[in-house]
Design a protein around this motif. Structure first.
Motif, PDB file in Angstrom:
ATOM      1  N   UNK A 100       6.120  -5.768 -14.480  1.00  0.00           N
ATOM      2  CA  UNK A 100       7.512  -6.372 -14.331  1.00  0.00           C
ATOM      3  C   UNK A 100       8.556  -5.152 -15.097  1.00  0.00           C
ATOM      4  N   UNK A 101       7.987  -4.402 -16.004  1.00  0.00           N
ATOM      5  CA  UNK A 101       8.977  -3.308 -16.842  1.00  0.00           C
ATOM      6  C   UNK A 101       9.350  -2.454 -15.525  1.00  0.00           C
ATOM      7  N   UNK A 102       8.375  -1.730 -14.814  1.00  0.00           N
ATOM      8  CA  UNK A 102       8.646  -0.762 -13.548  1.00  0.00           C
ATOM      9  C   UNK A 102       9.470  -1.480 -12.602  1.00  0.00           C
ATOM     10  N   UNK A 103       9.222  -2.616 -12.009  1.00  0.00           N
ATOM     11  CA  UNK A 103       9.978  -3.442 -11.288  1.00  0.00           C
ATOM     12  C   UNK A 103      11.619  -3.580 -11.703  1.00  0.00           C
ATOM     13  N   UNK A 104      11.589  -4.008 -12.897  1.00  0.00           N
ATOM     14  CA  UNK A 104      13.055  -4.118 -13.425  1.00  0.00           C
ATOM     15  C   UNK A 104      13.772  -2.860 -13.465  1.00  0.00           C
ATOM     16  N   UNK A 105      12.988  -1.663 -13.887  1.00  0.00           N
ATOM     17  CA  UNK A 105      13.752  -0.441 -13.888  1.00  0.00           C
ATOM     18  C   UNK A 105      14.275  -0.187 -12.430  1.00  0.00           C
ATOM     19  N   UNK A 106      13.314  -0.280 -11.309  1.00  0.00           N
ATOM     20  CA  UNK A 106      13.753  -0.066  -9.941  1.00  0.00           C
ATOM     21  C   UNK A 106      15.002  -0.746  -9.629  1.00  0.00           C
ATOM     22  N   UNK A 107      14.926  -2.135 -10.113  1.00  0.00           N
ATOM     23  CA  UNK A 107      15.841  -3.112  -9.731  1.00  0.00           C
ATOM     24  C   UNK A 107      17.288  -2.466 -10.616  1.00  0.00           C
ATOM     25  N   UNK A 112       9.226   6.247 -12.942  1.00  0.00           N
ATOM     26  CA  UNK A 112       8.018   7.062 -13.045  1.00  0.00           C
ATOM     27  C   UNK A 112       7.418   7.559 -11.687  1.00  0.00           C
ATOM     28  N   UNK A 113       7.423   6.887 -10.584  1.00  0.00           N
ATOM     29  CA  UNK A 113       7.006   7.257  -9.347  1.00  0.00           C
ATOM     30  C   UNK A 113       8.068   7.006  -8.389  1.00  0.00           C
ATOM     31  N   UNK A 114       7.643   7.629  -7.276  1.00  0.00           N
ATOM     32  CA  UNK A 114       8.777   7.626  -5.885  1.00  0.00           C
ATOM     33  C   UNK A 114       8.780   6.143  -5.636  1.00  0.00           C
ATOM     34  N   UNK A 115      10.272   5.610  -5.281  1.00  0.00           N
ATOM     35  CA  UNK A 115      10.381   4.224  -5.142  1.00  0.00           C
ATOM     36  C   UNK A 115      11.395   3.987  -4.373  1.00  0.00           C
ATOM     37  N   UNK A 116      11.760   2.906  -3.681  1.00  0.00           N
ATOM     38  CA  UNK A 116      13.085   2.685  -2.845  1.00  0.00           C
ATOM     39  C   UNK A 116      14.292   2.975  -3.377  1.00  0.00           C
ATOM     40  N   UNK A 117      14.447   2.914  -4.857  1.00  0.00           N
ATOM     41  CA  UNK A 117      15.594   3.327  -5.401  1.00  0.00           C
ATOM     42  C   UNK A 117      15.878   4.881  -5.247  1.00  0.00           C
ATOM     43  N   UNK A 139       0.977  -1.463   0.010  1.00  0.00           N
ATOM     44  CA  UNK A 139      -0.241  -0.271  -0.165  1.00  0.00           C
ATOM     45  C   UNK A 139       0.727   1.331   0.157  1.00  0.00           C
ATOM     46  N   UNK A 140       2.221   1.145   0.457  1.00  0.00           N
ATOM     47  CA  UNK A 140       2.994   2.343   0.457  1.00  0.00           C
ATOM     48  C   UNK A 140       3.513   2.672  -1.011  1.00  0.00           C
ATOM     49  N   UNK A 141       3.301   1.789  -2.155  1.00  0.00           N
ATOM     50  CA  UNK A 141       3.569   1.924  -3.450  1.00  0.00           C
ATOM     51  C   UNK A 141       4.954   2.362  -3.775  1.00  0.00           C
ATOM     52  N   UNK A 142       6.171   1.682  -2.916  1.00  0.00           N
ATOM     53  CA  UNK A 142       7.523   2.145  -3.112  1.00  0.00           C
ATOM     54  C   UNK A 142       7.994   0.962  -4.070  1.00  0.00           C
ATOM     55  N   UNK A 143       7.215   0.171  -4.687  1.00  0.00           N
ATOM     56  CA  UNK A 143       8.020  -0.564  -5.654  1.00  0.00           C
ATOM     57  C   UNK A 143       6.775  -0.792  -6.609  1.00  0.00           C
ATOM     58  N   UNK A 158      27.587  12.059 -13.795  1.00  0.00           N
ATOM     59  CA  UNK A 158      27.081  12.530 -15.306  1.00  0.00           C
ATOM     60  C   UNK A 158      25.843  12.130 -15.664  1.00  0.00           C
ATOM     61  N   UNK A 159      26.046  10.762 -15.612  1.00  0.00           N
ATOM     62  CA  UNK A 159      24.844   9.880 -16.096  1.00  0.00           C
ATOM     63  C   UNK A 159      23.490  10.143 -15.247  1.00  0.00           C
ATOM     64  N   UNK A 160      23.654  10.446 -13.929  1.00  0.00           N
ATOM     65  CA  UNK A 160      22.670  10.814 -13.069  1.00  0.00           C
ATOM     66  C   UNK A 160      22.175  12.085 -13.515  1.00  0.00           C
ATOM     67  N   UNK A 161      22.960  13.026 -13.572  1.00  0.00           N
ATOM     68  CA  UNK A 161      22.721  14.710 -13.772  1.00  0.00           C
ATOM     69  C   UNK A 161      21.797  14.594 -15.209  1.00  0.00           C
ATOM     70  N   UNK A 162      22.163  13.944 -16.284  1.00  0.00           N
ATOM     71  CA  UNK A 162      21.396  13.670 -17.297  1.00  0.00           C
ATOM     72  C   UNK A 162      20.157  12.981 -17.272  1.00  0.00           C
ATOM     73  N   UNK A 163      20.010  12.086 -16.303  1.00  0.00           N
ATOM     74  CA  UNK A 163      18.604  11.434 -16.032  1.00  0.00           C
ATOM     75  C   UNK A 163      17.910  12.246 -15.155  1.00  0.00           C
ATOM     76  N   UNK A 164      18.578  12.877 -14.221  1.00  0.00           N
ATOM     77  CA  UNK A 164      17.473  13.897 -13.344  1.00  0.00           C
ATOM     78  C   UNK A 164      17.274  15.207 -13.862  1.00  0.00           C
ATOM     79  N   UNK A 165      17.510  15.643 -14.969  1.00  0.00           N
ATOM     80  CA  UNK A 165      17.435  16.760 -15.416  1.00  0.00           C
ATOM     81  C   UNK A 165      15.751  17.172 -15.893  1.00  0.00           C
ATOM     82  N   UNK A 166      15.148  15.891 -16.266  1.00  0.00           N
ATOM     83  CA  UNK A 166      13.715  16.074 -16.537  1.00  0.00           C
ATOM     84  C   UNK A 166      12.890  15.211 -15.825  1.00  0.00           C
ATOM     85  N   UNK A 167      13.490  14.704 -14.622  1.00  0.00           N
ATOM     86  CA  UNK A 167      12.640  13.773 -13.932  1.00  0.00           C
ATOM     87  C   UNK A 167      12.401  14.023 -12.393  1.00  0.00           C
TER      88      UNK A 167
END
Lengths: 212, 212
Positions: free
Chosen positions: A87-94, A148-153, A79-83, A134-143
């Motif tokens: 499967x696609x979303x879970x894999x991306x978090x992993x 897509x949603x808040x997660x344990x990652x 119910x906390x929706x942290x994962x 640098x990879x994080x900087x690029x990724x987080x510039x527009x996210x």
């Protein structure tokens, strides 16, 4: 659940996740130097790797390794929706848990924070920063979040980024990462975990200074 | 699915997993030095970390990080039973994937195999061997697999242990680990993946020697 932790370590991510989930938990503090719990138990006998976090589940068995512990708590409180459930979303978090664990936490921050690591070891770790941040900087510039949603990652990444000043890493070099980190710290669960553990960390430093 | 791999890298674990699952796949070879595919594509533009494995899913998106890729393939082919379905079993597999990825692969084998790592860096990595391999030795003394049944964690561990001779690590120091590794190599999927990639690895070495 019982969470074995040392203040301001990567186990802070599990504490914040437990708070996000509203999960009842007992927190057992481990001195990272002496490897004893504050009650005096030998932590090597609890976890033969000597690392935190370790989670004693309600069924009594011990789970270690941060990505596994975080996913276990999140899956126990869906119910906390942290994962993500798909499967696609879970894999991306992993994927992000793997990146944070291997490329940032172990490859960069462990050597930079380790007083036993020599200059060459620290430089080897520091040389890895540019590509990874640098990879994080690029990724987080527009996210707003890693996926897509808040997660344990996000909780794990924010925890690792907490260490930047202690590791001599100036996050201002990567403004999107710095802004992301500041946003994460506004989550009540993470803010609570950080303020509680920062106080425990300072107490630990005082105890150590007295003991020497 | 398309698997981007370099011969004898940790992507071998994904190849073996695909074979275990009977999953149709296209294998795209990446030269680990030039970071180009054998077709000449710039791999940095495909995966900004430049690492393998990377999996192009049938839906067209790219997944990286070994534990995420292995779990994705295993979850896509549940009939192969390479991931437990219950949360406790799944968490234990995730714990081992984390241990192998952070404590063995990244903390020990990457520096030992990296020609750019200096003597101090290699010693720092080598100092971590005793605790980690000792823990595996204890665990595998009375277990056929890392968890109750064969899983992607075994495939990943066997892949990392393949590197031992190239990293100057003699597995004979940990007889239960060595025996486990020998047993793993008898799995037809892993044996096929290893023999195919070993041949591709030798071809790559020959190409490189000719180019210099």
């Amino acid at each position: 659940m019982d969470l074995y932790f040392s203040p301001m370590s990567c186990a802070l991510a599990t504490r914040a996740t437990l708070y996000e989930c509203g999960a009842p938990a007992r927190f057992v503090q481990v001195d990272a130097h002496t490897k004893r719990t504050l009650e005096g138990d030998d932590y090597w006998r609890i976890n033969p790797m000597g690392q935190v976090p370790a989670l004693r589940t309600d069924d009594g068995w011990l789970l270690t390794e941060n990505p596994a512990v975080l996913q276990h708590v999140a899956a126990s409180y869906p119910q906390a929706c942290l994962l993500p459930e798909d499967l696609a979303g879970l894999s991306r978090v992993q994927q992000w848990l793997g990146f944070i664990g291997t490329e940032l936490h172990k490859a960069v921050f462990v050597p930079l924070l380790d007083p036993k690591a020599g200059a060459e070891v620290k430089q080897y770790a520091r040389d890895k920063l540019t590509l990874r941040m640098g990879l994080l900087q690029t990724h987080l510039q527009h996210q707003a979040h890693l996926v897509a949603s808040y997660s344990v990652a996000d909780i794990y990444l924010a925890t690792v980024l907490n260490w930047a000043p202690y590791a001599g890493v100036d996050l201002a070099q990567w403004p999107a990462v710095q802004a992301y980190h500041q946003r994460q710290l506004q989550r009540p669960a993470l803010a609570r975990a950080l303020s509680e553990e920062f106080a425990l960390f300072q107490e630990e430093q005082t105890r150590r200074a007295r003991a020497t």
